[in-house]
Design an enzyme around this catalytic site. Structure first.
Site, mmCIF file in Angstrom:
data_model
loop_
_atom_site.group_PDB
_atom_site.id
_atom_site.type_symbol
_atom_site.label_atom_id
_atom_site.label_comp_id
_atom_site.label_asym_id
_atom_site.label_seq_id
_atom_site.Cartn_x
_atom_site.Cartn_y
_atom_site.Cartn_z
ATOM 1 N N CYS A 3 0.863 -1.191 0.000
ATOM 2 C CA CYS A 3 0.000 0.000 0.000
ATOM 3 C C CYS A 3 0.894 1.233 0.000
ATOM 4 C CB CYS A 3 -0.985 -0.024 1.167
ATOM 5 S SG CYS A 3 -0.219 0.010 2.807
ATOM 6 N N ARG A 9 -3.370 -0.761 5.428
ATOM 7 C CA ARG A 9 -3.961 -1.821 4.601
ATOM 8 C C ARG A 9 -3.026 -3.005 4.377
ATOM 9 N NH1 ARG A 9 -5.270 2.203 -0.135
ATOM 10 N NH2 ARG A 9 -3.318 3.024 0.734
ATOM 11 N N ASP A 119 -8.290 3.806 1.421
ATOM 12 C CA ASP A 119 -7.314 4.202 2.439
ATOM 13 C C ASP A 119 -8.071 4.656 3.696
ATOM 14 O OD1 ASP A 119 -5.391 5.405 3.963
ATOM 15 O OD2 ASP A 119 -4.554 6.624 2.343
HETATM 16 P P1 4NP Z 1 -1.806 2.770 4.197
HETATM 17 O O1 4NP Z 1 -2.453 4.088 4.825
HETATM 18 O O2 4NP Z 1 -1.278 3.147 2.823
HETATM 19 O O3 4NP Z 1 -2.957 1.813 4.122
HETATM 20 O O4 4NP Z 1 -0.701 2.323 5.142
HETATM 21 C C1 4NP Z 1 -1.760 5.289 4.901
HETATM 22 C C2 4NP Z 1 -0.888 5.512 5.933
HETATM 23 C C3 4NP Z 1 -0.235 6.710 6.035
HETATM 24 C C4 4NP Z 1 -0.425 7.688 5.084
HETATM 25 C C5 4NP Z 1 -1.286 7.457 4.035
HETATM 26 C C6 4NP Z 1 -1.953 6.252 3.938
HETATM 27 N N1 4NP Z 1 0.234 8.925 5.191
HETATM 28 O O5 4NP Z 1 -0.012 9.817 4.366
HETATM 29 O O6 4NP Z 1 1.061 9.117 6.110
#
Ligand code: 4NP
Length: 152
Positions: A3, A9, A119
């Site tokens: 991800c 995720r 997300d």
């Molecule tokens: P992930 O969620 O891609 O599912 O781990 C996110 C975690 C952090 C961020 C964006 C999405 N961020 O912008 O820090």
């Protein structure tokens, strides 16, 4: 399992598939990464850990790392959680063989529908549970395909 941050995720997808592989006694290596370096070394988001714990899937031991080019050599199948993750990984691929390894995970549930795992980072606990439910279904389907030797 890949991800953006590797804290919401993809750790949940990793934990789910790891558990199902271990329970089945299969010998399959499961790992996860993020396309960004924002959270390298971090534990999963506490809301994703909490959701996993509620559902019997621990993920607190995982630590975020960034997706690297050599992951194309290390793994046979690489699942992006959303279309942007897939695009980012494809931009790093340098052969047709590498490109073929990259898949969108929810296409295992609804082939060719190209749906994202949303997300949940700026969302509510319900959004985290929704991610869990989607990934539980997708990893069930992946296990089924591994078990039957079905074509990928
Ligand atoms: P992930 O969620 O891609 O599912 O781990 C996110 C975690 C952090 C961020 C964006 C999405 N961020 O912008 O820090």
């Amino acid at each position: 399992m890949v991800c953006l941050g590797n804290i919401c995720r993809s750790p949940m997808a990793d934990g789910l598939l790891r558990k199902k592989v271990a329970d089945s006694g299969l010998n399959v290596r499961v790992d996860s990464a993020g396309t960004s370096a924002y959270h390298v070394g971090d534990a999963p988001d506490h809301r994703m850990i909490e959701t996993g714990n509620q559902c019997g899937v621990p993920i607190d031991f995982l630590r975020a790392r960034q997706f690297v080019k050599s992951d194309f050599d290390e793994f046979d199948l690489i699942y992006g959680m959303d279309n942007q993750n897939v695009t980012n990984m494809l931009s790093m691929a340098t052969s047709e063989g590498e490109r073929q390894k990259v898949r969108l995970i929810l296409n295992e549930v609804n082939p060719k529908s190209n749906e994202d795992v949303p997300d949940p980072y700026y969302g509510t606990m319900d959004d985290f549970m929704h991610v869990f439910t989607l990934l539980d279904k997708a990893t069930d389907r992946i296990m089924q395909k591994i078990g039957t030797g079905e074509k990928w």
